[in-house]
Design a protein around this motif. Structure first.
Motif, PDB file in Angstrom:
ATOM      1  N   PRO A  48       0.807  -1.223   0.000  1.00  0.00           N
ATOM      2  CA  PRO A  48       0.000   0.000   0.000  1.00  0.00           C
ATOM      3  C   PRO A  48       0.839   1.271   0.000  1.00  0.00           C
ATOM      4  O   PRO A  48       0.377   2.316  -0.479  1.00  0.00           O
ATOM      5  N   THR A  49       2.081   1.216   0.506  1.00  0.00           N
ATOM      6  CA  THR A  49       2.953   2.393   0.454  1.00  0.00           C
ATOM      7  C   THR A  49       3.292   2.730  -0.988  1.00  0.00           C
ATOM      8  O   THR A  49       3.316   3.902  -1.384  1.00  0.00           O
ATOM      9  N   ASN A  50       3.565   1.704  -1.788  1.00  0.00           N
ATOM     10  CA  ASN A  50       3.821   1.922  -3.213  1.00  0.00           C
ATOM     11  C   ASN A  50       2.581   2.454  -3.924  1.00  0.00           C
ATOM     12  O   ASN A  50       2.660   3.309  -4.803  1.00  0.00           O
ATOM     13  N   LEU A  51       1.425   1.924  -3.557  1.00  0.00           N
ATOM     14  CA  LEU A  51       0.181   2.419  -4.150  1.00  0.00           C
ATOM     15  C   LEU A  51      -0.059   3.877  -3.758  1.00  0.00           C
ATOM     16  O   LEU A  51      -0.545   4.677  -4.573  1.00  0.00           O
ATOM     17  N   LEU A  52       0.291   4.231  -2.516  1.00  0.00           N
ATOM     18  CA  LEU A  52       0.166   5.620  -2.080  1.00  0.00           C
ATOM     19  C   LEU A  52       1.085   6.522  -2.896  1.00  0.00           C
ATOM     20  O   LEU A  52       0.711   7.638  -3.266  1.00  0.00           O
ATOM     21  N   ALA A  81     -11.408  -1.169 -16.796  1.00  0.00           N
ATOM     22  CA  ALA A  81     -12.418  -2.213 -16.618  1.00  0.00           C
ATOM     23  C   ALA A  81     -11.795  -3.489 -16.052  1.00  0.00           C
ATOM     24  O   ALA A  81     -12.479  -4.282 -15.389  1.00  0.00           O
ATOM     25  N   GLY A  82     -10.510  -3.701 -16.300  1.00  0.00           N
ATOM     26  CA  GLY A  82      -9.840  -4.878 -15.771  1.00  0.00           C
ATOM     27  C   GLY A  82      -9.043  -4.615 -14.514  1.00  0.00           C
ATOM     28  O   GLY A  82      -9.094  -5.390 -13.552  1.00  0.00           O
ATOM     29  N   THR A  83      -8.309  -3.504 -14.466  1.00  0.00           N
ATOM     30  CA  THR A  83      -7.401  -3.270 -13.337  1.00  0.00           C
ATOM     31  C   THR A  83      -8.125  -2.917 -12.042  1.00  0.00           C
ATOM     32  O   THR A  83      -7.651  -3.273 -10.958  1.00  0.00           O
ATOM     33  N   VAL A  84      -9.243  -2.210 -12.116  1.00  0.00           N
ATOM     34  CA  VAL A  84      -9.931  -1.797 -10.882  1.00  0.00           C
ATOM     35  C   VAL A  84     -10.432  -2.996 -10.073  1.00  0.00           C
ATOM     36  O   VAL A  84     -10.125  -3.117  -8.877  1.00  0.00           O
ATOM     37  N   PRO A  85     -11.222  -3.916 -10.664  1.00  0.00           N
ATOM     38  CA  PRO A  85     -11.595  -5.093  -9.872  1.00  0.00           C
ATOM     39  C   PRO A  85     -10.377  -5.967  -9.547  1.00  0.00           C
ATOM     40  O   PRO A  85     -10.323  -6.604  -8.485  1.00  0.00           O
ATOM     41  N   LEU A 189      -5.382   4.251  -6.480  1.00  0.00           N
ATOM     42  CA  LEU A 189      -6.318   4.898  -5.561  1.00  0.00           C
ATOM     43  C   LEU A 189      -7.273   3.870  -4.967  1.00  0.00           C
ATOM     44  O   LEU A 189      -7.492   3.828  -3.743  1.00  0.00           O
ATOM     45  N   VAL A 190      -7.815   3.016  -5.821  1.00  0.00           N
ATOM     46  CA  VAL A 190      -8.720   1.963  -5.354  1.00  0.00           C
ATOM     47  C   VAL A 190      -7.966   0.964  -4.474  1.00  0.00           C
ATOM     48  O   VAL A 190      -8.460   0.525  -3.438  1.00  0.00           O
ATOM     49  N   GLY A 191      -6.738   0.608  -4.886  1.00  0.00           N
ATOM     50  CA  GLY A 191      -5.954  -0.343  -4.114  1.00  0.00           C
ATOM     51  C   GLY A 191      -5.585   0.179  -2.741  1.00  0.00           C
ATOM     52  O   GLY A 191      -5.674  -0.554  -1.740  1.00  0.00           O
ATOM     53  N   ALA A 192      -5.159   1.435  -2.654  1.00  0.00           N
ATOM     54  CA  ALA A 192      -4.815   2.018  -1.357  1.00  0.00           C
ATOM     55  C   ALA A 192      -6.032   2.047  -0.429  1.00  0.00           C
ATOM     56  O   ALA A 192      -5.929   1.772   0.772  1.00  0.00           O
ATOM     57  N   ALA A 193      -7.195   2.377  -0.993  1.00  0.00           N
ATOM     58  CA  ALA A 193      -8.420   2.370  -0.195  1.00  0.00           C
ATOM     59  C   ALA A 193      -8.755   0.959   0.276  1.00  0.00           C
ATOM     60  O   ALA A 193      -9.204   0.762   1.419  1.00  0.00           O
ATOM     61  N   SER A 194      -8.516  -0.038  -0.571  1.00  0.00           N
ATOM     62  CA  SER A 194      -8.790  -1.424  -0.187  1.00  0.00           C
ATOM     63  C   SER A 194      -7.907  -1.855   0.980  1.00  0.00           C
ATOM     64  O   SER A 194      -8.374  -2.505   1.926  1.00  0.00           O
ATOM     65  N   PHE A 195      -6.625  -1.490   0.938  1.00  0.00           N
ATOM     66  CA  PHE A 195      -5.723  -1.834   2.042  1.00  0.00           C
ATOM     67  C   PHE A 195      -6.102  -1.094   3.318  1.00  0.00           C
ATOM     68  O   PHE A 195      -5.957  -1.633   4.419  1.00  0.00           O
ATOM     69  N   ALA A 196      -6.578   0.151   3.184  1.00  0.00           N
ATOM     70  CA  ALA A 196      -7.009   0.899   4.368  1.00  0.00           C
ATOM     71  C   ALA A 196      -8.186   0.201   5.050  1.00  0.00           C
ATOM     72  O   ALA A 196      -8.256   0.130   6.282  1.00  0.00           O
ATOM     73  N   VAL A 197      -9.097  -0.333   4.250  1.00  0.00           N
ATOM     74  CA  VAL A 197     -10.228  -1.067   4.814  1.00  0.00           C
ATOM     75  C   VAL A 197      -9.753  -2.376   5.445  1.00  0.00           C
ATOM     76  O   VAL A 197     -10.154  -2.729   6.563  1.00  0.00           O
ATOM     77  N   LEU A 198      -8.869  -3.103   4.752  1.00  0.00           N
ATOM     78  CA  LEU A 198      -8.368  -4.373   5.276  1.00  0.00           C
ATOM     79  C   LEU A 198      -7.567  -4.180   6.563  1.00  0.00           C
ATOM     80  O   LEU A 198      -7.548  -5.060   7.426  1.00  0.00           O
ATOM     81  N   ALA A 199      -6.894  -3.039   6.693  1.00  0.00           N
ATOM     82  CA  ALA A 199      -6.105  -2.770   7.899  1.00  0.00           C
ATOM     83  C   ALA A 199      -6.970  -2.661   9.138  1.00  0.00           C
ATOM     84  O   ALA A 199      -6.502  -2.906  10.258  1.00  0.00           O
ATOM     85  N   ALA A 207      -1.321  -1.365   6.894  1.00  0.00           N
ATOM     86  CA  ALA A 207      -1.518   0.022   6.482  1.00  0.00           C
ATOM     87  C   ALA A 207      -0.235   0.567   5.870  1.00  0.00           C
ATOM     88  O   ALA A 207       0.870   0.127   6.192  1.00  0.00           O
ATOM     89  N   PRO A 208      -0.341   1.540   4.963  1.00  0.00           N
ATOM     90  CA  PRO A 208       0.867   2.099   4.342  1.00  0.00           C
ATOM     91  C   PRO A 208       1.701   2.900   5.327  1.00  0.00           C
ATOM     92  O   PRO A 208       1.201   3.394   6.334  1.00  0.00           O
ATOM     93  N   ASP A 209       2.987   3.010   5.034  1.00  0.00           N
ATOM     94  CA  ASP A 209       3.860   3.932   5.763  1.00  0.00           C
ATOM     95  C   ASP A 209       3.619   5.308   5.161  1.00  0.00           C
ATOM     96  O   ASP A 209       4.146   5.648   4.103  1.00  0.00           O
ATOM     97  N   TRP A 210       2.815   6.093   5.840  1.00  0.00           N
ATOM     98  CA  TRP A 210       2.319   7.329   5.252  1.00  0.00           C
ATOM     99  C   TRP A 210       3.431   8.319   4.939  1.00  0.00           C
ATOM    100  O   TRP A 210       3.412   8.976   3.892  1.00  0.00           O
ATOM    101  N   LEU A 211       4.415   8.460   5.844  1.00  0.00           N
ATOM    102  CA  LEU A 211       5.474   9.434   5.615  1.00  0.00           C
ATOM    103  C   LEU A 211       6.343   9.056   4.424  1.00  0.00           C
ATOM    104  O   LEU A 211       6.674   9.900   3.594  1.00  0.00           O
TER     105      LEU A 211
END
Length: 261
Positions: A48-52, A81-85, A189-199, A207-211
């Motif tokens: 998720p840090t890379n996605l951020l 249409a493919g990458t988001v799901p 953006l979708v992936g980072a949100a998914s990890f935030a929910v899973l965290a 969760a991502p390393d925000w800094l």
């Protein structure tokens, strides 16, 4: 995180994005080993840090493509249409199934090394009557789904895989680059949100390393803008060679990391 680490993260994002953005690659795939080995981001939080990073850095490249018809064209819609799901599926797999990145690194190297070599050879020694045709819409969506899953597992966005494949099938770099970058941004953006929910529902470093993500992303924001300014000044041949070299470099890097792991 100390200020020196913040500066290093910013510079890493700046340099990598400036080099990779002209070829339609966000640079997150190169940041993966930097974040783990140098910046000390733990697994699986590096994903998720890379996605951020992609989320923060993406607009720097996209703003330069804002007038491009390819940015909002059919190819971009097919990729999304493919990458988001796919990225949602990949995030779930990363948290609950995949124990580590070694297997992926070897598989990615086995794919990227010959692909990068093929792009370079075909660019330097083109066939007299090139017959490559872009993949069909159905094949494009299927490819994007697989790439989205891989991006969700390892946080590479997907542009580093989508762009070489599309170019190898005859799609011009000037068409593939904006579509791949747009797909990488939205998917991240979708992936980072998914990890935030899973965290919120799992334990461990999810969760991502925000800094680190923000510092790398700000560097990537500037680097992406600079990189896209360079693209119109680079010939198609040069961009294809850059893309091929990037693909081979990623493959060699993954082989080294998997061997040393």
């Amino acid at each position: 995180m100390s200020w020196s680490t913040e500066v290093l993260a910013f510079l890493a994002g700046l340099v990598i994005s400036t080099v990779t953005t002209p070829a339609g690659v966000s640079g997150a795939v190169f940041l993966l080993p930097v974040q783990v080995s140098i910046l000390g981001v733990p697994n699986p939080a590096v994903t998720p840090t890379n996605l951020l990073f992609n989320v923060v850095a993406g607009p720097g490249a996209l703003v330069r493509h804002r007038r491009s018809v390819h940015l909002r064209g059919r190819l971009t819609r097919l990729l999304l249409a493919g990458t988001v799901p796919g990225v949602v599926i990949g995030a779930v797999i990363r948290v609950f199934v995949v124990p580590g990145p070694q297997v992926f690194r070897l598989l990615a190297a086995a794919f990227l090394l010959p692909l990068g070599l093929w792009i370079c050879v075909s660019t330097l020694h083109p066939r007299p009557h090139r017959s490559d045709t872009p993949p069909s819409p159905r094949a494009t969506v299927a490819l994007a789904l697989v790439v989205g899953i891989v991006g969700g597992i390892y946080g590479i966005g997907g542009g580093s895989l989508l762009s070489p494949i599309l170019v190898s099938r005859g799609v011009p770099v000037t068409t593939a680059a904006p579509a791949a970058l747009a797909s990488t941004f939205v998917t991240s953006l979708v992936g980072a949100a998914s990890f935030a929910v899973l965290a919120t529902t799992s334990t461990g470093d999810i969760a991502p390393d925000w800094l680190v993500g923000l510092a790398c992303g700000l560097g990537g924001l500037l680097g992406g803008y600079l990189g896209t300014r360079l693209q119109p000044r680079l010939p198609e041949t040069g961009l294809r060679l850059l893309l091929g070299i990037l693909a081979m470099s990623i493959g060699v890097l993954y082989v080294i990391e998997a061997t040393l792991a």
